[in-house]
Enzyme design. Structure first.
Site, PDB file in Angstrom:
ATOM      1  N   LYS A  90      83.324  34.171  52.370  1.00 50.21           N
ATOM      2  CA  LYS A  90      81.986  34.429  51.067  1.00 50.21           C
ATOM      3  C   LYS A  90      81.324  34.923  51.196  1.00 50.21           C
ATOM      4  O   LYS A  90      81.090  36.235  51.297  1.00 50.21           O
ATOM      5  CB  LYS A  90      81.035  33.567  51.842  1.00 50.21           C
ATOM      6  CG  LYS A  90      79.797  32.497  51.331  1.00 50.21           C
ATOM      7  CD  LYS A  90      79.489  30.689  50.749  1.00 50.21           C
ATOM      8  CE  LYS A  90      79.435  30.544  49.764  1.00 50.21           C
ATOM      9  NZ  LYS A  90      80.132  28.884  49.537  1.00 50.21           N
ATOM     10  N   ASN A 127      72.549  20.219  39.288  1.00 54.16           N
ATOM     11  CA  ASN A 127      73.883  20.371  39.410  1.00 54.16           C
ATOM     12  C   ASN A 127      74.748  19.350  39.869  1.00 54.16           C
ATOM     13  O   ASN A 127      74.675  18.128  39.090  1.00 54.16           O
ATOM     14  CB  ASN A 127      75.147  21.289  39.096  1.00 54.16           C
ATOM     15  CG  ASN A 127      76.544  21.463  38.806  1.00 54.16           C
ATOM     16  OD1 ASN A 127      76.983  20.570  39.935  1.00 54.16           O
ATOM     17  ND2 ASN A 127      77.217  21.624  38.089  1.00 54.16           N
ATOM     18  N   SER A 131      88.493  24.108  41.496  1.00 51.91           N
ATOM     19  CA  SER A 131      88.798  25.433  42.050  1.00 51.91           C
ATOM     20  C   SER A 131      90.010  25.705  42.137  1.00 51.91           C
ATOM     21  O   SER A 131      90.431  27.085  41.325  1.00 51.91           O
ATOM     22  CB  SER A 131      87.577  25.925  42.806  1.00 51.91           C
ATOM     23  OG  SER A 131      86.597  26.748  42.260  1.00 51.91           O
ATOM     24  N   LYS A 146      88.940  31.483  50.146  1.00 54.72           N
ATOM     25  CA  LYS A 146      88.200  30.840  49.288  1.00 54.72           C
ATOM     26  C   LYS A 146      86.525  30.921  49.582  1.00 54.72           C
ATOM     27  O   LYS A 146      86.173  30.339  50.630  1.00 54.72           O
ATOM     28  CB  LYS A 146      88.707  29.916  48.657  1.00 54.72           C
ATOM     29  CG  LYS A 146      88.086  29.506  47.302  1.00 54.72           C
ATOM     30  CD  LYS A 146      89.234  29.945  46.326  1.00 54.72           C
ATOM     31  CE  LYS A 146      88.425  29.447  44.966  1.00 54.72           C
ATOM     32  NZ  LYS A 146      87.181  30.284  44.352  1.00 54.72           N
ATOM     33  N   THR A 170      82.097  18.319  41.924  1.00 51.36           N
ATOM     34  CA  THR A 170      81.456  18.539  43.886  1.00 51.36           C
ATOM     35  C   THR A 170      81.284  17.176  43.424  1.00 51.36           C
ATOM     36  O   THR A 170      80.828  15.924  44.831  1.00 51.36           O
ATOM     37  CB  THR A 170      80.392  18.865  43.774  1.00 51.36           C
ATOM     38  OG1 THR A 170      80.698  21.010  44.023  1.00 51.36           O
ATOM     39  CG2 THR A 170      79.549  19.366  45.133  1.00 51.36           C
ATOM     40  N   LYS A 179      85.954  23.674  56.117  1.00 49.22           N
ATOM     41  CA  LYS A 179      86.307  22.581  54.694  1.00 49.22           C
ATOM     42  C   LYS A 179      87.721  22.891  53.429  1.00 49.22           C
ATOM     43  O   LYS A 179      88.354  21.769  53.057  1.00 49.22           O
ATOM     44  CB  LYS A 179      85.670  22.945  53.255  1.00 49.22           C
ATOM     45  CG  LYS A 179      85.075  22.110  52.092  1.00 49.22           C
ATOM     46  CD  LYS A 179      83.807  22.597  50.614  1.00 49.22           C
ATOM     47  CE  LYS A 179      82.614  22.817  51.610  1.00 49.22           C
ATOM     48  NZ  LYS A 179      81.671  23.725  50.409  1.00 49.22           N
TER      49      LYS A 179
HETATM   50  P1  NAD Z   1      70.751  23.264  41.471  1.00 51.21           P
HETATM   51  O1  NAD Z   1      70.830  24.593  41.880  1.00 51.21           O
HETATM   52  O2  NAD Z   1      71.991  22.826  40.268  1.00 51.21           O
HETATM   53  O3  NAD Z   1      70.600  21.954  41.863  1.00 51.21           O
HETATM   54  C1  NAD Z   1      69.681  22.322  42.810  1.00 51.21           C
HETATM   55  C2  NAD Z   1      68.276  21.363  42.921  1.00 51.21           C
HETATM   56  O4  NAD Z   1      67.574  21.136  43.971  1.00 51.21           O
HETATM   57  C3  NAD Z   1      67.894  21.720  42.593  1.00 51.21           C
HETATM   58  O5  NAD Z   1      67.169  20.037  41.026  1.00 51.21           O
HETATM   59  C4  NAD Z   1      66.234  21.990  42.431  1.00 51.21           C
HETATM   60  O6  NAD Z   1      64.856  22.104  41.960  1.00 51.21           O
HETATM   61  C5  NAD Z   1      66.567  21.267  44.007  1.00 51.21           C
HETATM   62  N1  NAD Z   1      65.376  21.155  45.001  1.00 51.21           N
HETATM   63  C6  NAD Z   1      65.189  22.942  45.651  1.00 51.21           C
HETATM   64  N2  NAD Z   1      64.506  22.461  46.338  1.00 51.21           N
HETATM   65  C7  NAD Z   1      64.259  21.558  46.653  1.00 51.21           C
HETATM   66  C8  NAD Z   1      62.948  20.903  48.374  1.00 51.21           C
HETATM   67  N3  NAD Z   1      62.246  21.033  48.548  1.00 51.21           N
HETATM   68  N4  NAD Z   1      62.977  19.831  47.582  1.00 51.21           N
HETATM   69  C9  NAD Z   1      63.466  18.809  46.870  1.00 51.21           C
HETATM   70  N5  NAD Z   1      64.306  19.450  45.628  1.00 51.21           N
HETATM   71  C10 NAD Z   1      64.542  20.653  45.803  1.00 51.21           C
HETATM   72  O7  NAD Z   1      72.432  23.489  42.845  1.00 51.21           O
HETATM   73  P2  NAD Z   1      73.476  22.839  42.574  1.00 51.21           P
HETATM   74  O8  NAD Z   1      74.735  23.032  42.385  1.00 51.21           O
HETATM   75  O9  NAD Z   1      73.550  21.142  42.395  1.00 51.21           O
HETATM   76  O10 NAD Z   1      73.545  22.632  44.964  1.00 51.21           O
HETATM   77  C11 NAD Z   1      72.643  22.272  45.403  1.00 51.21           C
HETATM   78  C12 NAD Z   1      73.373  21.526  47.065  1.00 51.21           C
HETATM   79  O11 NAD Z   1      75.045  21.840  46.053  1.00 51.21           O
HETATM   80  C13 NAD Z   1      73.201  23.298  47.372  1.00 51.21           C
HETATM   81  O12 NAD Z   1      73.463  23.295  48.879  1.00 51.21           O
HETATM   82  C14 NAD Z   1      74.761  23.675  47.334  1.00 51.21           C
HETATM   83  O13 NAD Z   1      75.167  24.802  48.053  1.00 51.21           O
HETATM   84  C15 NAD Z   1      76.311  22.537  46.916  1.00 51.21           C
HETATM   85  N6  NAD Z   1      77.301  22.570  46.775  1.00 51.21           N
HETATM   86  C16 NAD Z   1      77.414  22.660  45.190  1.00 51.21           C
HETATM   87  C17 NAD Z   1      78.402  22.879  44.953  1.00 51.21           C
HETATM   88  C18 NAD Z   1      78.440  22.128  42.794  1.00 51.21           C
HETATM   89  O14 NAD Z   1      79.364  22.408  42.847  1.00 51.21           O
HETATM   90  N7  NAD Z   1      77.865  22.929  42.196  1.00 51.21           N
HETATM   91  C19 NAD Z   1      79.457  22.343  45.573  1.00 51.21           C
HETATM   92  C20 NAD Z   1      78.994  22.322  46.690  1.00 51.21           C
HETATM   93  C21 NAD Z   1      78.665  22.521  46.927  1.00 51.21           C
END
Ligand code: NAD
Length: 421
Positions: free
Chosen positions: A105, A219, A350, A69, A189, A93
């Site tokens: 992945k 997000n 999920s 997954k 998350t 995880k």
């Molecule tokens: P997203 O794209 O919605 O948000 C990412 C945010 O980070 C954006 O606001 C972007 O502007 C900001 N960003 C980018 N570069 C930056 C910097 N240098 N300094 C400050 N902010 C910066 O992504 P997301 O879904 O919220 O995911 C964020 C993290 O969480 C990732 O590492 C992702 O792998 C992890 N994650 C997300 C989920 C999920 O369900 N969305 C699940 C597990 C892990």
């Protein structure tokens, strides 16, 4: 500069966890390498009539505990090494949360912002055409990741269903609700991280009205701000890729989220929210109780970690703290709630989506929240207890917890002592 690859560095976590457990060498041999990585070239017709090809991968790292997954990322910097490392993390995880999954992945090396909507659909469908033999509801179940979303998951589920000749929503998660997605996936998350902090608040020395800084306001970051704000905590600083803002008395989270939804950067909202604009790096050193990295990998390094004033870090992002910075934070007594536990609410919901697709019976959102809460609290508490018993960090404890589950499954097939006695 060391020759260590990203995966080598990730594997040091495995060695460290193994040093706390009595496990057979067979287990490490099995977990040291990805089991299967498929590389394909996707060819699509562009809107201007030309043909263009894109490199793509899918890795199934280990499937001892169940089908693999993990998300699919569309990113110009994607590489096989990154895909395999992320698949390794997913293996651990899923084991931390006791989900019946292994880790996988996928990625396409592309900047999706350069594609039209039609090109994006063709690329998403081409991914599924290329990897239909690799994925499947009982083999490997993708999900969204960086720059992929629910609509892309819907296209991929549809393509797979056409290839196998029957509707197969359980092949992929993170789909639109109308196409078999689960309620509660959007904020899962952040909600998982929020339940974890709430459950361990006393042990972590956090209390009512804590001050929170959030790096990355997408997000995960936005939903976290919403949930914590509704609980009476203060979000004192947030950042996005363009900058950061700070207000010691707390920011108006509702207006911040509305501003982002209208396409504005957080720094553009400073004046109307009575906040000051600070540098992106300065956010890390803001005076607060909880720092929430929710942006990208490797954001907290030995260079900026010394400025951290928070006593706890909640890793909603994957891999935001480098291993060297991790050691520095440990020495300073900062508790890091590690990614493989802290952001696992996403993969947990999920999993609920996959279960609902297979049973054809859909839960209401209260049921999703109650089930997520139960798992988060159970596994969070287990990791906390391991960390206390073994006097280690929460990160090592999470790897120990996951590795002992993986070892039990691998050893159930028999290891060297069994075959030689
Ligand atoms: P997203 O794209 O919605 O948000 C990412 C945010 O980070 C954006 O606001 C972007 O502007 C900001 N960003 C980018 N570069 C930056 C910097 N240098 N300094 C400050 N902010 C910066 O992504 P997301 O879904 O919220 O995911 C964020 C993290 O969480 C990732 O590492 C992702 O792998 C992890 N994650 C997300 C989920 C999920 O369900 N969305 C699940 C597990 C892990």
């Amino acid at each position: 500069m060391s020759d260590d690859t990203l995966l080598d560095r990730a594997l040091t976590r495995l060695d460290e966890a193994a040093s706390h457990l009595k496990i057979d060498a067979d287990v490490i041999e099995k977990l040291k390498y990805p089991r299967e990585t498929t590389k394909m070239r996707l060819m699509i017709r562009m809107d201007d009539g030309s043909r263009k090809s894109f490199l793509a991968w899918r890795c199934r790292y280990d499937d001892t505990r169940g089908p693999t997954k993990g998300g699919i990322r569309f990113h110009p910097d994607s590489s096989i090494e990154e895909v395999e490392t992320l698949a390794f993390w997913m293996t651990f995880k899923c084991a931390v949360m006791n989900l019946p999954y292994g880790g996988g992945k996928g990625a396409v090396r592309v900047d999706p912002r350069t594609l039209s909507k039609s090109e994006l659909e063709r690329l998403s469908r081409a991914y599924m055409q290329a990897f239909a033999r690799v994925v499947g509801p009982d083999r490997d179940i993708p999900a969204p990741d960086v720059y992929t979303n629910a609509m892309i998951m819907g296209w991929m589920a549809d393509e797979y269903s056409q290839i196998v000749g029957q509707l197969s929503p359980a092949v992929i998660t993170g789909k639109p609700i109308a196409l078999g997605g689960s309620l509660g996936r959007n904020d899962a998350t952040a909600r998982g991280g929020y339940y974890l902090v709430r459950h361990l608040a006393t042990e972590l020395g956090l209390g009512a009205g804590m001050r929170i800084a959030i790096q990355g306001f997408g997000n995960a970051g936005q939903y976290y701000a919403q949930l914590a704000g509704a609980d009476g905590h203060k979000v004192v600083a947030v950042s996005d890729s363009a900058g950061a803002i700070h207000r010691a008395d707390g920011l108006d989270v509702t207006r911040l989220i509305a501003g982002k939804a209208a396409g504005r950067q957080v720094s553009e909202l400073a004046a109307e929210l009575g906040a000051e604009v600070i540098g992106a790096e300065a956010l890390i050193g803001v005076d607060c109780d909880l720092l929430v990295p929710a942006a990208l990998e490797d954001m907290i390094t030995v260079d900026n970690a010394p400025s951290i004033k928070a006593k706890v870090l909640l890793e909603l992002a994957n891999g935001p703290v480098t291993p060297d910075a991790d050691k520095l934070l440990e020495a300073r007594g900062v508790t890091v709630l590690p990614d493989i536990l802290a952001n696992a609410g996403g993969v947990t919901v999920s999993y609920f989506e996959w279960v609902q697709n297979r049973q054809g019976f859909y839960w209401d959102v209260e049921e999703i929240h109650a089930r997520l809460l139960r798992i988060m609290e159970r596994e969070g508490r287990a990791v906390w207890d391991i960390a206390k018993d073994r006097n280690t960090t929460m990160r090592t404890a999470a790897y120990v917890h996951a590795l002992s589950r993986l070892a039990t499954a691998i050893e159930a097939h028999g290891t060297q002592p069994f075959f030689t006695s």
